[in-house]
Design a protein around this motif. Structure first.
Motif, mmCIF file in Angstrom:
data_model
loop_
_atom_site.group_PDB
_atom_site.id
_atom_site.type_symbol
_atom_site.label_atom_id
_atom_site.label_comp_id
_atom_site.label_asym_id
_atom_site.label_seq_id
_atom_site.Cartn_x
_atom_site.Cartn_y
_atom_site.Cartn_z
ATOM 1 N N GLU A 1 0.831 -1.212 0.000
ATOM 2 C CA GLU A 1 0.000 0.000 0.000
ATOM 3 C C GLU A 1 0.864 1.260 0.000
ATOM 4 O O GLU A 1 0.544 2.235 -0.693
ATOM 5 N N ILE B 1 2.165 1.813 -3.470
ATOM 6 C CA ILE B 1 1.096 2.342 -4.342
ATOM 7 C C ILE B 1 0.911 3.833 -4.093
ATOM 8 O O ILE B 1 0.833 4.637 -5.024
ATOM 9 N N LYS B 2 0.847 4.210 -2.808
ATOM 10 C CA LYS B 2 0.671 5.626 -2.453
ATOM 11 C C LYS B 2 1.840 6.478 -2.954
ATOM 12 O O LYS B 2 1.649 7.578 -3.452
ATOM 13 N N SER C 1 3.771 5.795 -5.572
ATOM 14 C CA SER C 1 3.644 5.873 -7.037
ATOM 15 C C SER C 1 2.592 6.905 -7.431
ATOM 16 O O SER C 1 2.796 7.689 -8.361
ATOM 17 N N GLU C 2 1.461 6.901 -6.692
ATOM 18 C CA GLU C 2 0.391 7.873 -6.981
ATOM 19 C C GLU C 2 0.874 9.300 -6.760
ATOM 20 O O GLU C 2 0.553 10.206 -7.535
ATOM 21 N N ARG C 3 1.648 9.510 -5.689
ATOM 22 C CA ARG C 3 2.178 10.852 -5.411
ATOM 23 C C ARG C 3 3.136 11.305 -6.501
ATOM 24 O O ARG C 3 3.098 12.446 -6.953
ATOM 25 N N LEU D 1 3.195 10.242 -9.635
ATOM 26 C CA LEU D 1 2.412 10.470 -10.851
ATOM 27 C C LEU D 1 1.697 11.821 -10.782
ATOM 28 O O LEU D 1 1.699 12.596 -11.747
ATOM 29 N N PHE D 2 1.109 12.114 -9.620
ATOM 30 C CA PHE D 2 0.415 13.395 -9.424
ATOM 31 C C PHE D 2 1.392 14.561 -9.606
ATOM 32 O O PHE D 2 1.082 15.560 -10.246
#
Length: 202
Positions: free
Chosen positions: A161, A164-165, A167-169, A171-172
């Motif tokens: 998790e 994932i978080k 990677s999302e940060r 990407l954002f």
């Protein structure tokens, strides 16, 4: 090994008036000698600073009880401190959750070292409850899982998790940076175009 341990718990024998025969006096003297040996073996095991404090005790039992009171009180204080540290521990969003779980595990390890055992299911539940605010949805997901997890499984899920978080940060951040560059680029073009028009009009 020397059969002296009993003197840590026995009271000194007393001579009763009228029983001052040689046998009674001899038995008291033997007891006093053994008690003296026991007391000195205990004192020999202490560091010099403590030896000076406790050498004034009159019997091995008195010495042992004094040491027991002192260190049982300190031991209880250490246990209270560790439990308080565990209960007060709060995870924050600004740090890695895995690193914070490892800190919590160190506290739990020290608690176990003090002889207080906590079941694995309690530890798992405690870690889940202490997850930081940004992990609220994942915390609820874990709390509603029917299958019980052990510590290793929980850490494995938390690691996934967290990846994932992260990677999302990233990407954002990339999308936000690209959008910013495009917007600034277009406004620069508009400024260049308007400047060119002004020159043409002149």
């Amino acid at each position: 090994m020397l059969n002296l341990a009993k003197f840590l718990f026995e009271d000194a024998p007393k001579l009763i008036e009228g029983e001052g025969d040689v046998e009674s006096v001899s038995s008291v003297e033997v007891w006093n000698h053994s008690d003296f040996l026991c007391q000195n073996y205990v004192l020999k095991g202490l560091v010099d600073s403590l030896n000076n404090v406790f050498c004034e005790k009159k019997t091995a039992k008195e010495l042992w009880e004094s040491l027991d009171r002192k260190y049982k009180t300190e031991d209880a204080g250490a246990k209270k401190f560790l439990v308080g540290h565990f209960l007060d521990f709060k995870m924050v969003d600004s740090k890695s959750v895995i690193n914070q779980v490892q800190e919590l595990q160190m506290i739990l390890h020290e608690i176990h070292g003090e002889g207080m055992t906590l079941s694995e299911s309690f530890q798992v539940t405690a870690i889940v409850e202490k997850l930081p605010p940004a992990w609220k949805d994942f915390k609820n997901y874990l709390k509603h899982k029917r299958k019980e997890m052990n510590i290793e499984e929980l850490i494995f899920r938390l690691r996934i998790e967290e990846d994932i978080k992260s990677s999302e940060r990233r990407l954002f951040y990339l999308v936000a940076t690209k959008t910013n560059v495009v917007e600034h680029g277009q406004s620069s073009k508009k400024r260049t175009f308007s400047t060119s028009n002004k020159k043409l009009n002149m």
